[in-house]
Design an enzyme around this catalytic site. Structure first.
Site, PDB file in Angstrom:
ATOM      1  N   CYS A 129      -2.740   1.225  -5.448  1.00 24.52           N
ATOM      2  CA  CYS A 129      -2.088   2.440  -5.647  1.00 24.52           C
ATOM      3  C   CYS A 129      -3.103   3.559  -4.611  1.00 24.52           C
ATOM      4  O   CYS A 129      -4.279   3.524  -5.048  1.00 24.52           O
ATOM      5  CB  CYS A 129      -2.477   2.923  -7.091  1.00 24.52           C
ATOM      6  SG  CYS A 129      -2.075   4.646  -7.506  1.00 24.52           S
ATOM      7  N   CYS A 132      -4.871   6.150  -6.867  1.00 25.84           N
ATOM      8  CA  CYS A 132      -5.729   5.698  -7.679  1.00 25.84           C
ATOM      9  C   CYS A 132      -7.245   5.865  -6.838  1.00 25.84           C
ATOM     10  O   CYS A 132      -8.174   5.885  -7.043  1.00 25.84           O
ATOM     11  CB  CYS A 132      -5.679   4.331  -8.229  1.00 25.84           C
ATOM     12  SG  CYS A 132      -4.154   4.340  -9.194  1.00 25.84           S
TER      13      CYS A 132
END
Length: 275
Positions: A129, A132
């Protein structure tokens, strides 16, 4: 001249006497007679071994330079591969003392239950991600500025089944838990919306005392985790309290007693007195 030829024959004969299966050698033979005297040292050839000779008292090694280059190249490649394999992952960089990664559903439940009145932030992330990864340094800064807050990391790729049971379907995702209140808020944010995270810390971060036991996950979430066969987690649901039945009214309720009626003699007396 005849002497030279004969000595040459002796030289070749000596070579034949020293021939072996895996190598061949020449024995030292001296030539003389013409003011020229040279010595030939023993020359050996063996499979996969460097050639060695003596030249003016110094040892000379004849080897395959390509094999040596190949060995050096292989060693460098192996070292490079080892360094890449042991490189630190991005979610492991910059971690503080109040940050740790969750390894199982049981550990998550226990961490929330044993947190007491401390604020706990559960960070759901994925190694692939991009949001993230970009947000991780900010989370580490918040953890450093709030040492009394516990940060728990949950790797979505390693705990997909658990995240599914908890209803987590978007990343990065955060849940805040506090004492007897249990989950106080949950949201998803990025660097562009980091104000959500900052405001949640300011609202739920101050010290407070809970009047009841620490709640942690909700009852339905615990039941969902226990029902998930892929997780090694067991939970016994709490008994549902039975409501007391309301008292049924009596079929013959007591009614007030009627007053006694006056007799006819009394009525006549009253009428007579009125006249």
């Amino acid at each position: 001249m005849t002497e030279v030829i004969s000595k040459t024959s002796l030289f070749l004969g000596a070579c034949g006497n020293h021939h072996r299966v895996d190598d061949f050698s020449f024995s030292p033979v001296s030539f003389g007679g013409f003011g020229l005297k040279k010595s030939f040292s023993c020359l050996k050839l063996k499979s996969q071994k460097p050639l060695r000779s003596v030249f003016y008292g110094k040892q000379i090694v004849f080897g395959d330079s390509q094999d040596e280059s190949f060995r050096r190249s292989s060693a460098i490649t192996a070292q490079t591969t080892l360094r890449i394999g042991t490189a630190q992952k991005w979610w492991e960089k910059g971690l503080k003392d109040n940050m740790r990664e969750i390894s199982s559903a049981q550990e998550l439940v226990d961490s929330l239950t044993n947190a007491g009145d401390k604020l706990v932030v559960v960070d759901f992330f994925s190694p692939g991600c991009g949001g993230c990864k970009a947000l991780h340094p900010k989370i580490c800064q918040f953890a450093e500025m709030n040492p009394d807050v516990q940060f728990l990391q949950v790797n979505y790729e390693e705990h997909k089944s658990m995240c599914y049971s908890l209803g987590v379907h978007v990343l990065p995702f955060f849940r805040f838990y506090r004492g007897s209140q249990g989950r106080v808020c949950s949201f998803s944010c990025t660097n562009a919306t980091i104000k959500k995270f900052r405001d949640a810390l300011a609202k739920h971060g101050p010290d407070r005392c809970s009047l009841g036991p620490t709640k942690g996950l909700e009852e339905k979430e615990l039941v969902a985790l226990a029902a998930n066969k892929e997780l090694n987690f067991t939970y016994t649901p709490k008994p549902v309290p039975v409501e007391k039945e309301a008292a049924t009214p009596d079929s013959n309720p007591s009614l007030p007693v009627p007053l006694p009626s006056m007799s006819s003699n009394d009525e006549k007396t009253l009428v007579s007195a009125g006249r």
